[in-house]
Design a protein around this motif. Structure first.
Motif, PDB file in Angstrom:
ATOM      1  N   LYS A 225      53.623  22.544  -5.298  1.00  0.00           N
ATOM      2  CA  LYS A 225      53.600  21.988  -6.658  1.00  0.00           C
ATOM      3  C   LYS A 225      54.842  21.132  -6.917  1.00  0.00           C
ATOM      4  N   ALA A 226      55.999  21.633  -6.492  1.00  0.00           N
ATOM      5  CA  ALA A 226      57.249  20.892  -6.709  1.00  0.00           C
ATOM      6  C   ALA A 226      57.222  19.553  -5.967  1.00  0.00           C
ATOM      7  N   ILE A 227      56.713  19.569  -4.729  1.00  0.00           N
ATOM      8  CA  ILE A 227      56.671  18.322  -3.947  1.00  0.00           C
ATOM      9  C   ILE A 227      55.640  17.363  -4.555  1.00  0.00           C
ATOM     10  N   PRO A 232      53.772  12.380  -5.543  1.00  0.00           N
ATOM     11  CA  PRO A 232      52.311  12.563  -5.550  1.00  0.00           C
ATOM     12  C   PRO A 232      51.584  11.885  -4.393  1.00  0.00           C
ATOM     13  N   HIS A 233      52.181  10.842  -3.809  1.00  0.00           N
ATOM     14  CA  HIS A 233      51.518  10.108  -2.724  1.00  0.00           C
ATOM     15  C   HIS A 233      51.737  10.750  -1.360  1.00  0.00           C
ATOM     16  N   ILE A 234      52.577  11.780  -1.282  1.00  0.00           N
ATOM     17  CA  ILE A 234      52.873  12.434   0.004  1.00  0.00           C
ATOM     18  C   ILE A 234      51.935  13.627   0.202  1.00  0.00           C
ATOM     19  N   PRO A 235      51.109  13.616   1.257  1.00  0.00           N
ATOM     20  CA  PRO A 235      50.247  14.771   1.496  1.00  0.00           C
ATOM     21  C   PRO A 235      51.060  16.031   1.805  1.00  0.00           C
ATOM     22  N   VAL A 236      50.670  17.137   1.171  1.00  0.00           N
ATOM     23  CA  VAL A 236      51.277  18.439   1.441  1.00  0.00           C
ATOM     24  C   VAL A 236      50.242  19.275   2.186  1.00  0.00           C
ATOM     25  N   GLY A 252      45.655  26.109  -4.961  1.00  0.00           N
ATOM     26  CA  GLY A 252      46.958  25.566  -5.337  1.00  0.00           C
ATOM     27  C   GLY A 252      46.924  24.050  -5.312  1.00  0.00           C
ATOM     28  N   GLU A 253      48.074  23.447  -5.624  1.00  0.00           N
ATOM     29  CA  GLU A 253      48.159  21.983  -5.650  1.00  0.00           C
ATOM     30  C   GLU A 253      48.677  21.466  -4.318  1.00  0.00           C
ATOM     31  N   PHE A 254      47.764  21.311  -3.347  1.00  0.00           N
ATOM     32  CA  PHE A 254      48.153  20.753  -2.059  1.00  0.00           C
ATOM     33  C   PHE A 254      46.968  19.969  -1.531  1.00  0.00           C
ATOM     34  N   ASP A 255      47.126  19.289  -0.393  1.00  0.00           N
ATOM     35  CA  ASP A 255      46.087  18.378   0.082  1.00  0.00           C
ATOM     36  C   ASP A 255      45.333  18.907   1.292  1.00  0.00           C
ATOM     37  N   VAL A 256      46.074  19.478   2.252  1.00  0.00           N
ATOM     38  CA  VAL A 256      45.465  19.835   3.539  1.00  0.00           C
ATOM     39  C   VAL A 256      45.675  21.322   3.811  1.00  0.00           C
ATOM     40  N   PHE A 257      44.595  22.000   4.193  1.00  0.00           N
ATOM     41  CA  PHE A 257      44.680  23.406   4.572  1.00  0.00           C
ATOM     42  C   PHE A 257      44.553  23.506   6.089  1.00  0.00           C
ATOM     43  N   GLY A 258      45.565  24.055   6.740  1.00  0.00           N
ATOM     44  CA  GLY A 258      45.558  24.203   8.190  1.00  0.00           C
ATOM     45  C   GLY A 258      44.798  25.472   8.565  1.00  0.00           C
TER      46      GLY A 258
END
Ligand code: CP3
Length: 340
Positions: A225-227, A232-236, A252-258
């Motif tokens: 969330k902090a990142i 916002p343009h950086i994938p987490v 949660g607020e992230f882009d990719v789940f490993g």
């Protein structure tokens, strides 16, 4: 960058691929650079050689992303815990965090001493081809805390669990201070040129569900969330290893789940595919045998070969004695089979 487009859920001409631990002992070039550096930690701290080994898998495998060459344990090292990597034994801290006073003795603002990492990031980004992404990373607060509490890798996590159930306040204080360091640390990596960031929760599977959510996932979410709020343009990307049974609780607020190799891709897709881009998850040991590798790729692509929503990867790190020819073929294979 096709990797970044894919990580943000956009359409791409093929499925991007990279491999966890793609720089490592299975490459003779890596072994040579490491010998030049001296120890593993010397290699992490040597900007020129860290750049060299980061770029080796780009040249040799032609993967779509480079991952910064470093280790998750440099953060606890700079928080004040002397670290050694013993041959054949893995990492060892000579001091541990078991009490309030151990915790209080930790250094604040450790991220400010990690300039060798930020220097490596900008050096790598300057040399990396413009169509390849550079991934920055850190360990999760829980995974780093287990190393700081146990002093080394563990099978039982005795001291960490003792603290979790008998002095949860102290464990939360430790996790919170690691979290603050990691948010600043990833922010500095992004400012130095990292195009995406990944959080490795390698010891996620040590905890029962309620403990996992409270003592690990909560802090993973906080970092994400902090990142995302600052960049916002950086994938987490989050990688909690071994928590296939907990998937429906992991939001949660992230882009990719490993996705690790122990979680069937079809299950991950069912539980999380609508919300996140999935990364994974070929069992690394399949690379020992070409036929086993081909079958594993078919299995994954039969579930995931769509126009978006997937980054191909191993389900955990490369193993030191895997044959490099298979790794090279894997990249070409995934690229051909997913062309659209
Ligand atoms: O290519 C890459 O993926 C980037 C570099 C990278 C390393 N470690 C290099 C490394 C990354 C992303 C890591 C993360 C890391 N380090 C994790 C999380 C990922 C995972 O595997 O679950 C963990 C748990 C560590 C801690 C760590 N570092 C251990 C347990 C070990 C010893 C195990 C081993 O393979 O020897 C290391 C050492 C380490 N980190 C090596 C490398 C290439 C091997 C060192 C060597 O002998 O050259």
């Amino acid at each position: 960058m096709i990797f970044i487009d894919s990580a943000l859920g956009k359409k791409t001409p093929y499925t991007p691929i990279w491999m966890m631990r793609q720089a490592g002992r299975y490459l003779s070039e890596y072994r040579e650079s490491r010998a030049k550096a001296g120890s593993f930690l010397d290699l992490c701290k040597n900007v020129e050689l860290a750049t060299e080994v980061t770029l080796q898998p780009i040249d040799i495998l032609d993967v779509d992303a480079a991952i910064l060459f470093s280790d998750i344990l440099v953060v606890p090292l700079e928080m004040g815990l002397p670290l050694e990597f013993l041959a054949g034994e893995g990492p060892k801290f000579n001091q541990t965090i078991r009490s309030e006073s151990d915790f209080k003795a930790l250094k604040k603002d450790a991220y400010k001493n990690l300039t060798y990492v930020y220097d490596a990031v900008s050096s790598i980004r300057a040399k990396l081809s413009k169509d390849k992404a550079l991934i920055g990373f850190c360990g999760s607060p829980w995974t780093l805390a287990t190393y700081m509490i146990e002093g080394e890798g563990s099978k039982t996590y005795t001291h960490s669990k003792k603290m979790l159930y008998s002095n949860p306040k102290l464990l939360h204080a430790l996790l919170e201070s690691i979290t603050q360091e990691l948010v600043s640390y990833l922010g500095e990596q992004i400012r130095a040129g990292a195009n995406a960031v990944m959080v490795f929760d390698s010891w996620a599977s040590a905890l029962e569900l309620s403990a996992y959510l409270n003592f690990s996932w909560e802090y993973m979410k906080k970092i994400a969330k902090a990142i995302k709020s600052q960049y916002p343009h950086i994938p987490v990307m989050l990688f909690p290893k071994g928590v296939g049974a907990y998937l429906e609780h992991l939001d949660g607020e992230f882009d990719v789940f490993g996705v690790d190799w122990g979680t069937p891709m079809s299950l991950a897709k069912e539980k999380l595919g609508g919300k996140y881009v999935l990364q994974g998850n070929l069992e690394p040991a399949r690379l020992y045998n070409r036929q086993a590798m081909l079958e594993g790729v078919e299995q994954i692509l039969s579930v995931m070969n769509e126009d978006r929503g997937h980054i191909f990867n191993l389900g955990h790190g490369m193993i030191p004695d895997l044959p490099r020819e298979n790794a090279i073929e894997l990249v070409q294979l995934v690229r051909e089979k997913t062309k659209r």
